[in-house]
Design a protein around this motif. Structure first.
Motif, mmCIF file in Angstrom:
data_model
loop_
_atom_site.group_PDB
_atom_site.id
_atom_site.type_symbol
_atom_site.label_atom_id
_atom_site.label_comp_id
_atom_site.label_asym_id
_atom_site.label_seq_id
_atom_site.Cartn_x
_atom_site.Cartn_y
_atom_site.Cartn_z
ATOM 1 N N ILE A 192 0.780 -10.746 7.241
ATOM 2 C CA ILE A 192 2.277 -10.236 7.667
ATOM 3 C C ILE A 192 1.822 -8.469 7.863
ATOM 4 C CG2 ILE A 192 4.764 -9.081 6.406
ATOM 5 C CD1 ILE A 192 3.474 -10.693 4.329
ATOM 6 N N GLU A 193 2.594 -8.702 9.650
ATOM 7 C CA GLU A 193 1.929 -7.473 10.361
ATOM 8 C C GLU A 193 3.305 -6.260 10.334
ATOM 9 O OE1 GLU A 193 -0.160 -7.098 12.543
ATOM 10 O OE2 GLU A 193 -0.567 -9.858 12.976
ATOM 11 N N GLY A 194 2.046 -5.382 10.243
ATOM 12 C CA GLY A 194 3.682 -3.614 10.377
ATOM 13 C C GLY A 194 3.207 -2.885 11.062
ATOM 14 N N ASP A 195 3.657 -1.918 11.164
ATOM 15 C CA ASP A 195 3.182 -1.255 12.062
ATOM 16 C C ASP A 195 2.179 -0.428 12.530
ATOM 17 O OD1 ASP A 195 2.650 1.378 13.888
ATOM 18 O OD2 ASP A 195 4.142 2.503 13.073
ATOM 19 N N PRO A 196 1.374 -1.512 14.103
ATOM 20 C CA PRO A 196 0.058 -1.285 14.565
ATOM 21 C C PRO A 196 -1.074 0.058 14.316
ATOM 22 C CG PRO A 196 1.156 -1.790 16.164
ATOM 23 C CD PRO A 196 2.326 -1.728 15.166
ATOM 24 N N ASP A 197 0.050 0.980 14.479
ATOM 25 C CA ASP A 197 -0.607 2.010 13.973
ATOM 26 C C ASP A 197 -0.896 2.868 12.318
ATOM 27 O OD1 ASP A 197 -0.322 2.254 17.377
ATOM 28 O OD2 ASP A 197 1.195 3.153 17.695
ATOM 29 N N LYS A 198 -0.527 2.295 11.784
ATOM 30 C CA LYS A 198 -0.477 3.054 10.587
ATOM 31 C C LYS A 198 -1.610 1.042 9.761
ATOM 32 C CE LYS A 198 2.599 5.273 9.912
ATOM 33 N NZ LYS A 198 4.190 5.224 9.988
ATOM 34 N N PRO A 199 -2.052 2.164 8.332
ATOM 35 C CA PRO A 199 -3.027 0.786 7.807
ATOM 36 C C PRO A 199 -2.659 -0.288 7.245
ATOM 37 C CG PRO A 199 -3.028 3.433 7.048
ATOM 38 C CD PRO A 199 -1.614 3.460 8.009
ATOM 39 N N ARG A 200 -3.187 -1.426 6.972
ATOM 40 C CA ARG A 200 -2.737 -2.170 6.026
ATOM 41 C C ARG A 200 -3.160 -2.324 4.818
ATOM 42 N NH1 ARG A 200 -5.147 -7.611 9.551
ATOM 43 N NH2 ARG A 200 -7.638 -6.962 9.494
ATOM 44 N N TRP A 201 -2.938 -3.564 4.445
ATOM 45 C CA TRP A 201 -3.571 -3.619 2.435
ATOM 46 C C TRP A 201 -4.052 -5.294 2.980
ATOM 47 C CZ3 TRP A 201 -2.246 0.072 -0.061
ATOM 48 C CH2 TRP A 201 -1.239 0.781 -0.533
ATOM 49 N N ILE A 202 -4.805 -5.072 2.272
ATOM 50 C CA ILE A 202 -5.772 -6.628 1.989
ATOM 51 C C ILE A 202 -5.740 -7.069 0.453
ATOM 52 C CG2 ILE A 202 -8.013 -7.652 2.723
ATOM 53 C CD1 ILE A 202 -8.527 -5.549 4.207
ATOM 54 N N VAL A 203 -5.441 -7.988 -0.364
ATOM 55 C CA VAL A 203 -5.183 -8.148 -1.146
ATOM 56 C C VAL A 203 -5.035 -9.707 -1.599
ATOM 57 C CG1 VAL A 203 -2.586 -8.528 -3.154
ATOM 58 C CG2 VAL A 203 -3.105 -6.092 -1.363
ATOM 59 N N ASP A 204 -6.451 -9.673 -2.286
ATOM 60 C CA ASP A 204 -6.330 -10.525 -3.488
ATOM 61 C C ASP A 204 -5.629 -10.387 -4.831
ATOM 62 O OD1 ASP A 204 -7.682 -13.114 -4.921
ATOM 63 O OD2 ASP A 204 -9.332 -13.119 -4.092
ATOM 64 N N PRO A 205 -5.204 -11.309 -5.271
ATOM 65 C CA PRO A 205 -3.680 -11.029 -6.120
ATOM 66 C C PRO A 205 -5.387 -11.625 -7.540
ATOM 67 C CG PRO A 205 -2.695 -12.701 -5.275
ATOM 68 C CD PRO A 205 -4.005 -11.933 -4.798
ATOM 69 N N PRO A 218 -6.128 0.949 10.780
ATOM 70 C CA PRO A 218 -6.976 1.245 13.023
ATOM 71 C C PRO A 218 -7.621 2.073 13.312
ATOM 72 C CG PRO A 218 -4.224 2.022 12.083
ATOM 73 C CD PRO A 218 -5.350 1.680 10.603
ATOM 74 N N LYS A 219 -8.098 0.532 14.521
ATOM 75 C CA LYS A 219 -8.898 1.339 14.701
ATOM 76 C C LYS A 219 -8.539 2.490 15.559
ATOM 77 C CE LYS A 219 -12.222 -2.728 15.488
ATOM 78 N NZ LYS A 219 -13.662 -2.955 16.500
ATOM 79 N N LEU A 220 -8.838 3.528 16.095
ATOM 80 C CA LEU A 220 -8.675 4.247 16.796
ATOM 81 C C LEU A 220 -8.465 4.155 18.202
ATOM 82 C CD1 LEU A 220 -11.253 7.654 15.488
ATOM 83 C CD2 LEU A 220 -8.611 6.969 15.391
ATOM 84 N N GLY A 221 -7.348 4.306 18.986
ATOM 85 C CA GLY A 221 -7.167 4.168 20.298
ATOM 86 C C GLY A 221 -6.747 3.006 20.525
ATOM 87 N N GLY A 222 -6.797 1.841 19.239
ATOM 88 C CA GLY A 222 -5.723 0.748 18.953
ATOM 89 C C GLY A 222 -6.643 -0.305 19.166
ATOM 90 N N GLY A 223 -6.435 -2.120 19.257
ATOM 91 C CA GLY A 223 -7.573 -3.045 19.633
ATOM 92 C C GLY A 223 -8.390 -3.514 18.318
#
Length: 273
Positions: free
Chosen positions: A75-88, A111-116
């Motif tokens: 589920i995409e969020g703001d690409p400049d923000k972190p993301r959660w990785i979840v195994d319930p 996210p990697k610095l500079g994007g990508g």
């Protein structure tokens, strides 16, 4: 005593809330409605309900972050923000067979610095609902079990080492590869265990309960938190070639410095044959 950061508090709140649901469902496991996702790859309503609880809690706390979820996918969020990785529910087969060995795994990937693309994992938590054990780590802050600092095992000899692994099963893993590694490692160590939850295996390496671990054909949600736990407890995590990546999942070797080094050598030599 460790002071929990805001991120760890959010993760622990979500894990404990979902863990309470899993404990209740585990007590009624014979009544669960189960569907097949694939050969020997089960998903239960308990699994899906736990993921929804975690998702809702994390989304409320960080509404602009994305998700990598075992059941619901990316589920995409703001690409400049972190993301959660979840195994319930890591250890679904154990859960469905009434074996009290399973866990919730939550990690934060930056996210990697500079994007990508995506870079390092900076926070991780593995929660075992049955034992109420909360293993957590933050980059540069160490690894912890509740408020007790974790360190990898101090054993240096393979002959004294207890090693964990995961075994191939229906449509999962490479039997030939695993047998080569087992044949090389088995005669060298004090014991090999297969309990069925990679997230807990890695948490137990961080806690010094296991001295090392190897497995392949895993997914990011299985190992993201566990990799950080081992590293922050003073251990090493690489793939079979010895390459250290933020999340090792396709191939994983973990352990203290001396055990990791010896285990990696055995694995590498076995796969050359």
């Amino acid at each position: 005593m460790a002071v929990l950061s805001g991120i760890i508090r959010v993760m622990e709140k979500a894990a404990r809330k979902a863990g309470g649901r899993l404990r209740r469902d585990f007590g009624e496991v014979e009544h669960l409605q189960v569907s097949r996702k694939g050969p020997s790859d089960f998903v239960s309503k308990a699994d899906q309900a736990a993921e929804r609880i975690i998702y809702d809690e994390l989304l409320q706390a960080r509404p602009d972050w994305g998700f990598v979820l075992e059941e619901a996918g990316i589920i995409e969020g703001d690409p400049d923000k972190p993301r959660w990785i979840v195994d319930p529910l890591d250890g679904t087969s154990n859960f469905l067979h009434g074996l009290p060995h399973f866990a919730i795994s939550i990690a934060v990937q930056e996210p990697k610095l500079g994007g990508g693309g995506w870079g390092e994992v900076t926070s991780g938590l593995v929660y075992q609902p049955i034992t109420d054990e909360s293993f957590w780590a933050e980059k540069t802050r160490g690894a912890w079990l509740h408020d007790g600092r974790l360190r990898v095992s101090g054993r240096r000899q393979m002959s004294e080492a207890l090693i964990a692994t995961g075994m191939p099963y229906q449509a999962h893993g490479d039997f030939g590869e695993w047998m080569k590694i087992y044949a090389a490692v088995g005669p060298q160590v004090a014991g090999i265990r297969r309990y069925g939850s990679a997230a807990l295996d890695l948490a137990w390496v961080a806690a010094g309960r296991y001295d090392g671990f190897w497995e392949s054909d895993l997914s990011a949600w299985d190992t993201a938190a566990g990799c950080l736990l081992v590293r922050e407890a003073g251990g090493f995590v690489t793939d079979y070639r010895g390459r250290s990546q933020p999340i090792c999942d396709a191939q994983v070797i973990a352990g203290s410095d001396p055990i990791h080094s010896r285990l990696h050598k055995l694995v590498a030599e076995a796969l050359k044959r």
